[in-house]
Design an enzyme around this catalytic site. Structure first.
Site, mmCIF file in Angstrom:
data_model
loop_
_atom_site.group_PDB
_atom_site.id
_atom_site.type_symbol
_atom_site.label_atom_id
_atom_site.label_comp_id
_atom_site.label_asym_id
_atom_site.label_seq_id
_atom_site.Cartn_x
_atom_site.Cartn_y
_atom_site.Cartn_z
ATOM 1 N N THR A 16 0.867 -1.185 0.000
ATOM 2 C CA THR A 16 0.000 0.000 0.000
ATOM 3 C C THR A 16 0.900 1.230 0.000
ATOM 4 O O THR A 16 1.575 1.509 1.000
ATOM 5 C CB THR A 16 -0.896 0.023 1.260
ATOM 6 N N LYS A 54 -7.442 1.816 -2.874
ATOM 7 C CA LYS A 54 -7.050 1.441 -1.501
ATOM 8 C C LYS A 54 -7.129 2.671 -0.572
ATOM 9 O O LYS A 54 -7.565 2.565 0.576
ATOM 10 C CB LYS A 54 -5.626 0.868 -1.514
ATOM 11 N N LYS A 92 0.055 5.304 8.471
ATOM 12 C CA LYS A 92 0.846 5.340 7.229
ATOM 13 C C LYS A 92 -0.085 5.544 6.035
ATOM 14 O O LYS A 92 0.148 6.399 5.180
ATOM 15 C CB LYS A 92 1.622 4.031 7.057
HETATM 16 P P1 NAP Z 1 5.469 -6.466 7.457
HETATM 17 O O1 NAP Z 1 5.135 -7.774 8.065
HETATM 18 O O2 NAP Z 1 6.076 -5.407 8.296
HETATM 19 O O3 NAP Z 1 6.411 -6.766 6.182
HETATM 20 C C1 NAP Z 1 7.028 -5.739 5.472
HETATM 21 C C2 NAP Z 1 8.015 -6.378 4.497
HETATM 22 O O4 NAP Z 1 8.654 -5.351 3.745
HETATM 23 C C3 NAP Z 1 9.121 -7.172 5.200
HETATM 24 O O5 NAP Z 1 9.409 -8.294 4.403
HETATM 25 C C4 NAP Z 1 10.277 -6.166 5.186
HETATM 26 O O6 NAP Z 1 11.536 -6.777 5.260
HETATM 27 C C5 NAP Z 1 10.064 -5.537 3.840
HETATM 28 N N1 NAP Z 1 10.700 -4.227 3.699
HETATM 29 C C6 NAP Z 1 10.317 -3.053 4.285
HETATM 30 N N2 NAP Z 1 11.126 -2.052 3.892
HETATM 31 C C7 NAP Z 1 12.021 -2.604 3.029
HETATM 32 C C8 NAP Z 1 13.096 -2.073 2.287
HETATM 33 N N3 NAP Z 1 13.402 -0.765 2.327
HETATM 34 N N4 NAP Z 1 13.814 -2.918 1.515
HETATM 35 C C9 NAP Z 1 13.504 -4.228 1.457
HETATM 36 N N5 NAP Z 1 12.487 -4.796 2.137
HETATM 37 C C10 NAP Z 1 11.763 -3.989 2.916
HETATM 38 O O7 NAP Z 1 4.191 -5.771 6.790
HETATM 39 P P2 NAP Z 1 2.905 -6.435 6.125
HETATM 40 O O8 NAP Z 1 1.798 -6.463 7.111
HETATM 41 O O9 NAP Z 1 3.289 -7.692 5.419
HETATM 42 O O10 NAP Z 1 2.523 -5.266 5.076
HETATM 43 C C11 NAP Z 1 3.088 -5.196 3.776
HETATM 44 C C12 NAP Z 1 2.256 -4.205 2.965
HETATM 45 O O11 NAP Z 1 0.902 -4.654 2.901
HETATM 46 C C13 NAP Z 1 2.211 -2.787 3.571
HETATM 47 O O12 NAP Z 1 2.236 -1.824 2.553
HETATM 48 C C14 NAP Z 1 0.846 -2.775 4.301
HETATM 49 O O13 NAP Z 1 0.320 -1.465 4.438
HETATM 50 C C15 NAP Z 1 0.022 -3.628 3.373
HETATM 51 N N6 NAP Z 1 -1.160 -4.253 4.013
HETATM 52 C C16 NAP Z 1 -1.043 -4.894 5.211
HETATM 53 C C17 NAP Z 1 -2.167 -5.474 5.790
HETATM 54 C C18 NAP Z 1 -2.093 -6.182 7.130
HETATM 55 O O14 NAP Z 1 -3.162 -6.512 7.696
HETATM 56 N N7 NAP Z 1 -0.917 -6.463 7.659
HETATM 57 C C19 NAP Z 1 -3.407 -5.413 5.134
HETATM 58 C C20 NAP Z 1 -3.488 -4.790 3.894
HETATM 59 C C21 NAP Z 1 -2.347 -4.212 3.336
HETATM 60 P P3 NAP Z 1 12.126 -7.274 6.689
HETATM 61 O O15 NAP Z 1 11.555 -8.637 6.904
HETATM 62 O O16 NAP Z 1 13.601 -7.279 6.517
HETATM 63 O O17 NAP Z 1 11.673 -6.271 7.736
#
Ligand code: NAP
Length: 320
Positions: A109, A184, A252
């Site tokens: 997102t 979104k 965010k």
């Molecule tokens: P998360 O568990 O914090 O995972 C984030 C991922 O991004 C991790 O693999 C992290 O790597 C990687 N990352 C972040 N910055 C990076 C960078 N600069 N270079 C390389 N890798 C990087 O978050 P998530 O919940 O999966 O969310 C991912 C996306 O989906 C976000 O945009 C979020 O807003 C969206 N989303 C989430 C949900 C939810 O319920 N969680 C629902 C809808 C949408 P590391 O493992 O090394 O930290």
């Protein structure tokens, strides 16, 4: 391409996955379980290594993933992170070797404005970008039931649709590059409004001595009902602030909404006020709690506690 969740389909594209956090890890696992060959990279290597027993091929950079793939999925945190994994020295664009026809599907997102720019820059490398943010949380990611809103060229959307249907329950093409991210952002505006409406309704019932559980039951049956009131309302009443979806992640996304609205010259006064309440919850140390933790900010403003709500027994007596 026809819809398929089954192993062994002929001429399957080679897939890549970059960003294996809560969402990406579960979505990648569903692609592997459906029999696809997936090359993976994650900044913290352990999360990628955990998928190797499930058939993933480990890579040492996003560039290496791109070099081995026809379609690369991204699932990282924010706009700057997507830019980094796409355009850094060892990024996806560098690894594409100007190979024509690579498709990048971005499930993160992020900013719709930046997404349009990324699509144009990737075009220079012969890469097509589909922005494909998701809704449905970690449960939807695990169950393969996410709602996916997709922007980009419709013919490329049609090509990757069978892959998106492995990880999503409702997959919709909504317009050109950036449109998925706009959709979104709209989703998050609607979520915030419904959440705050539910929280303030609960505040009023609590302060005026009406059993909040009864209020939820009756209002839900009519025009005031919402997913937020039904699912998060009871948690607010019980003081259960466990996530769900983090306060800081909604903040965010509200930053993305504010940037997009400013770009369009559009005032969103209700959303702006709601974002301040979410920020107040985060400032109270609740950033990693679920979004229902905005109730703490509403309590602080009103000088009351949801724990003080009157609860009535079947005979109408107040229990506590
Ligand atoms: P998360 O568990 O914090 O995972 C984030 C991922 O991004 C991790 O693999 C992290 O790597 C990687 N990352 C972040 N910055 C990076 C960078 N600069 N270079 C390389 N890798 C990087 O978050 P998530 O919940 O999966 O969310 C991912 C996306 O989906 C976000 O945009 C979020 O807003 C969206 N989303 C989430 C949900 C939810 O319920 N969680 C629902 C809808 C949408 P590391 O493992 O090394 O930290």
């Amino acid at each position: 391409m026809s819809k398929s969740k089954h192993k062994g389909e002929a001429r399957a594209p080679r897939l890549g996955y970059v960003g294996l956090g809560i969402m990406g890890g579960a979505m990648c696992r569903n692609l592997l379980d459906a029999g696809h060959a997936v090359s993976v990279w994650n900044r913290t290597a352990e999360k990628a290594e955990a998928l190797v027993p499930h058939g993933a091929a480990l890579c040492d950079s996003p560039a290496a993933v791109a070099a081995q793939s026809d379609v690369v999925f991204l699932n990282v945190t924010d706009t700057a992170d997507v830019e980094q994994v796409l355009f850094s020295v060892m990024g996806v664009a560098a690894g594409s070797n100007e190979k024509r026809g690579l498709v990048v599907v971005d499930h993160s997102t992020i900013s719709p404005v930046a997404t349009k720019d990324f699509a144009e820059r990737l075009h220079e490398y012969g890469i097509v970008l589909l922005d494909a943010p998701v809704s449905g949380g970690d449960v939807g990611a695990k169950n393969g039931t996410l709602s996916i809103m997709v922007g980009g060229p419709p013919e490329v959307f049609e090509e990757v649709l069978p892959l998106l249907e492995v990880v999503g329950g409702a997959v919709t093409h909504v317009g050109p590059a950036g449109s998925g991210q706009v959709c979104k952002a709209c989703n998050q505006v609607a979520v915030l409004g419904a959440l705050l409406g539910a929280t303030e309704a609960l505040a009023l019932s609590t302060k005026l001595g009406l059993d909040p559980a009864k209020m939820i039951e009756v209002v839900s049956a009519g025009a005031g009902g919402s997913w937020q009131l039904n699912k998060l309302g009871p948690k607010i009443v019980k003081g259960d602030l466990e996530p769900g979806f983090f306060v800081d992640y909604l903040l965010k996304d509200l930053g993305i909404v504010a940037e997009s609205a400013a770009h369009a010259g559009l005032p969103l006064p209700v959303t702006s006020a709601g974002a301040q309440l979410m920020r107040a919850a985060s400032a109270r140390g609740l950033g990693k709690k679920g979004t229902q933790a905005v109730s703490a900010a509403v309590e602080a403003l009103g000088g009351f506690s949801f724990a003080d709500a009157a609860v009535y027994g079947e005979d109408g007596e107040t229990e506590g």
